[in-house]
Design an enzyme around this catalytic site. Structure first.
Site, mmCIF file in Angstrom:
data_model
loop_
_atom_site.group_PDB
_atom_site.id
_atom_site.type_symbol
_atom_site.label_atom_id
_atom_site.label_comp_id
_atom_site.label_asym_id
_atom_site.label_seq_id
_atom_site.Cartn_x
_atom_site.Cartn_y
_atom_site.Cartn_z
ATOM 1 N N CYS A 1 -47.527 49.055 -28.953
ATOM 2 C CA CYS A 1 -47.653 50.153 -27.979
ATOM 3 C C CYS A 1 -48.720 51.161 -28.365
ATOM 4 O O CYS A 1 -49.342 51.765 -27.503
ATOM 5 C CB CYS A 1 -46.314 50.840 -27.793
ATOM 6 S SG CYS A 1 -45.641 51.462 -29.340
ATOM 7 N N GLU B 1 -39.695 56.043 -24.314
ATOM 8 C CA GLU B 1 -40.777 55.657 -25.228
ATOM 9 C C GLU B 1 -41.615 54.627 -24.473
ATOM 10 O O GLU B 1 -41.274 53.448 -24.431
ATOM 11 C CB GLU B 1 -40.198 55.056 -26.518
ATOM 12 C CG GLU B 1 -39.385 56.032 -27.348
ATOM 13 C CD GLU B 1 -40.239 57.017 -28.145
ATOM 14 O OE1 GLU B 1 -41.437 56.766 -28.316
ATOM 15 O OE2 GLU B 1 -39.696 58.042 -28.584
HETATM 16 P P1 NAD Z 1 -40.343 46.341 -20.008
HETATM 17 O O1 NAD Z 1 -40.367 47.696 -19.417
HETATM 18 O O2 NAD Z 1 -40.669 45.180 -19.146
HETATM 19 O O3 NAD Z 1 -38.883 46.034 -20.606
HETATM 20 C C1 NAD Z 1 -38.202 46.934 -21.448
HETATM 21 C C2 NAD Z 1 -36.706 46.738 -21.317
HETATM 22 O O4 NAD Z 1 -36.313 47.028 -19.976
HETATM 23 C C3 NAD Z 1 -36.215 45.330 -21.624
HETATM 24 O O5 NAD Z 1 -35.049 45.414 -22.408
HETATM 25 C C4 NAD Z 1 -35.956 44.722 -20.254
HETATM 26 O O6 NAD Z 1 -34.883 43.819 -20.272
HETATM 27 C C5 NAD Z 1 -35.613 45.933 -19.405
HETATM 28 N N1 NAD Z 1 -36.069 45.814 -18.015
HETATM 29 C C6 NAD Z 1 -37.176 45.180 -17.569
HETATM 30 N N2 NAD Z 1 -37.304 45.323 -16.226
HETATM 31 C C7 NAD Z 1 -36.246 46.056 -15.829
HETATM 32 C C8 NAD Z 1 -35.817 46.560 -14.560
HETATM 33 N N3 NAD Z 1 -36.498 46.322 -13.445
HETATM 34 N N4 NAD Z 1 -34.692 47.294 -14.508
HETATM 35 C C9 NAD Z 1 -33.988 47.564 -15.640
HETATM 36 N N5 NAD Z 1 -34.362 47.102 -16.859
HETATM 37 C C10 NAD Z 1 -35.452 46.372 -16.964
HETATM 38 O O7 NAD Z 1 -41.286 46.430 -21.275
HETATM 39 P P2 NAD Z 1 -41.676 45.288 -22.303
HETATM 40 O O8 NAD Z 1 -42.539 44.275 -21.643
HETATM 41 O O9 NAD Z 1 -40.458 44.810 -23.014
HETATM 42 O O10 NAD Z 1 -42.529 46.125 -23.361
HETATM 43 C C11 NAD Z 1 -43.874 46.441 -23.177
HETATM 44 C C12 NAD Z 1 -44.067 47.892 -22.854
HETATM 45 O O11 NAD Z 1 -43.328 48.699 -23.753
HETATM 46 C C13 NAD Z 1 -45.510 48.327 -23.050
HETATM 47 O O12 NAD Z 1 -45.870 49.169 -21.997
HETATM 48 C C14 NAD Z 1 -45.500 49.078 -24.367
HETATM 49 O O13 NAD Z 1 -46.513 50.033 -24.495
HETATM 50 C C15 NAD Z 1 -44.155 49.708 -24.315
HETATM 51 N N6 NAD Z 1 -43.692 50.006 -25.655
HETATM 52 C C16 NAD Z 1 -43.570 51.304 -26.016
HETATM 53 C C17 NAD Z 1 -43.169 51.617 -27.295
HETATM 54 C C18 NAD Z 1 -43.037 53.039 -27.742
HETATM 55 O O14 NAD Z 1 -42.475 53.249 -28.816
HETATM 56 N N7 NAD Z 1 -43.492 54.011 -26.999
HETATM 57 C C19 NAD Z 1 -42.875 50.593 -28.205
HETATM 58 C C20 NAD Z 1 -43.001 49.289 -27.784
HETATM 59 C C21 NAD Z 1 -43.409 48.987 -26.504
#
Ligand code: NAD
Length: 453
Positions: A241, A207
């Site tokens: 998002c 997602e």
């Molecule tokens: P992110 O990708 O930085 O983090 C998401 C998760 O991944 C967190 O739990 C984090 O701890 C983990 N993570 C971060 N870096 C990592 C790595 N290098 N290796 C493994 N795990 C890692 O995203 P965010 O800043 O938490 O959220 C924002 C993004 O999420 C935006 O792009 C937004 O559009 C998207 N989003 C999508 C939806 C959807 O339903 N499609 C909903 C909410 C947010």
């Protein structure tokens, strides 16, 4: 991490989670636990990014309660073995589709709706008869801590547990042999998750995000458009998002559009003090946001307070596709407004970018709406509204291409965490002799006739 997964595998293999009574019981428990922890979670969210209670209930809890009630009511139907038609080659016999749980599931969540994005997939996982390891985002640290306590105090960790942490812990989790990974987050980390899952051939749901466009046609109901746009773009300070990332407005209505937009933003009185707004989640994200604002292109907004991680709703004009703000998903309260004169050039522009998570059009022309819905590929969206498609559990929610793969909510959530096992059940009192050796031309002729050739 390995021990956690092993323990859950054992629990799953003992068939504890399979009975419908267990699934419904745990879903009911989850609902009552959520109600009990609602205040505490709301407070934690407020500590994480100063979001008010009304805002939090609307965006975090409403959907969960609706989804839980519906799932509790319907899971019996969804989990039923379904009989499908048989073909001539298999008569007599019956063909069955048996939904079965996948096993031990890892759910990794983003921070922007820290309760909804962790619990909503968990509803599907429980309904499907799975066990769950949940990894909330470390950026919403207060909420993550309350979630961890809430699950620890109310659920058997062999069935449902929370692992808190950031990159290090998630990386370690991704090395384990889960049966399913459900990830919500950025495109960049989505790629990391997908690669890690590939090593063990683990099915994944991603997602993700992206730049979701909103098109305003010359015949749009501008008053309604502005009202809905301002609500949907600036709720949670744009950290949604499916928030409209940028607007493409027809050149002929640019001036009234901008004037009304400014008025609506002013009258909405977005501020941290009156609790209808939110802080930017971290200083890093705040600085990223400030870098996207060329001061000379601010139409309205631009006020900020770094110490409070506050950025006012900011509308940018005279934006060209080359501007920095048009490169990546904004994920904050900045709205670039672009104009178009020919709808086909707007479509070409949108299609030149990765497939968005959401797409919105405001128009009174059903043929224009039909054309755009037909020509543009996107995860989900709305005509004459924004965000609200998320709230209908009968609409599977998810992305396509760079905005993700797979979907959930309602029955789609159940399906996401289930495998559909196809089974042919045959009696032994009849034998179809033609498939056996020795092969001959007359046998082939009959087979061809049976399949209609
Ligand atoms: P992110 O990708 O930085 O983090 C998401 C998760 O991944 C967190 O739990 C984090 O701890 C983990 N993570 C971060 N870096 C990592 C790595 N290098 N290796 C493994 N795990 C890692 O995203 P965010 O800043 O938490 O959220 C924002 C993004 O999420 C935006 O792009 C937004 O559009 C998207 N989003 C999508 C939806 C959807 O339903 N499609 C909903 C909410 C947010």
């Amino acid at each position: 991490m390995e021990a956690i997964v092993q323990k859950q595998k054992q629990y799953f293999n003992n068939n504890t989670t399979r009975p419908l009574s267990f699934r419904i019981g745990q879903l009911k428990k989850l609902k009552s636990v959520l109600i009990r922890y609602e205040q505490e979670l709301t407070k934690a969210i407020s500590l994480d990014f100063q979001k008010g209670g009304f805002n939090t209930f609307l965006t975090e809890f409403t959907g969960l309660y609706v989804d839980l009630d519906k799932t509790i009511k319907k899971v019996g139907k969804w989990a039923k073995t379904r009989r499908v038609g048989n073909n001539m080659l298999n008569v007599p016999g019956s063909s069955l589709i048996i939904p079965e749980p996948l096993g031990v599931c890892l759910i990794i969540a983003a921070w922007n709706y820290p309760v909804n994005l962790t619990i909503a997939p968990a509803i599907g996982a429980i309904a499907g008869g799975n066990t769950i390891v949940l990894k909330p985002s470390e950026l919403a640290s207060h909420t993550s801590a309350v979630l961890a306590g809430m699950i620890r105090e109310n659920f058997d960790p062999s069935f449902f547990t929370v692992v808190e942490g950031g990159i290090k812990e998630t990386t370690e989790l991704l090395e384990q042999k889960f049966d399913k990974i459900f990830f919500t987050g950025s495109v960049a980390v989505g790629k990391v998750v997908y690669q890690a899952a590939a090593k063990n051939l683990i099915p994944v749901t991603l997602e993700l995000g992206g730049k979701s466009p909103l098109v305003v046609a010359p015949d749009a109901n501008l008053k309604i458009c502005i009202k809905r746009l301002v609500w949907g773009k600036f709720i949670n300070a744009g950290q949604t998002c499916i928030a409209p990332d940028y607007v493409m407005v027809h050149k002929s209505i640019e001036t009234p559009f901008l004037e009304l937009l400014k008025k609506e933003i002013t009258s909405s009185q977005f501020s941290l003090a009156n609790q209808n707004y939110a802080q930017i989640i971290s200083e890093k994200h705040f600085d990223r946001m400030m870098n996207l604002i060329p001061p000379e292109k601010i139409f309205t907004g631009g006020e900020y307070d770094r110490a409070n991680r506050f950025l006012a709703p900011t509308v940018l004009i005279n934006i060209s596709p080359e501007d920095k703000v048009m490169e990546d998903e904004i994920f904050g309260p900045i709205l670039p407004v672009l104009t178009y004169e020919d709808i086909n050039s707007a479509v070409t522009f949108i299609k030149s970018k990765p497939k968005p998570l959401a797409f919105y059009v405001f128009s009174e022309s059903s043929s224009l709406c039909k054309k755009l819905l037909n020509e543009i590929s996107f995860g989900g969206g709305a005509v004459n509204d924004v965000l609200m498609h998320f709230s209908n559990d009968q609409l599977p929610f998810g992305g396509v291409g760079h905005s993700g793969m797979g979907n959930y909510h309602g029955e789609a959530g159940f399906r996401n965490f289930s495998h559909y096992k196809s089974v042919l059940h045959k009696p032994t009192w009849f034998e179809f002799p033609l498939k056996y050796y020795p092969y001959s031309n007359w046998k082939l002729a009959i087979i061809k006739r049976v399949i209609g050739l």
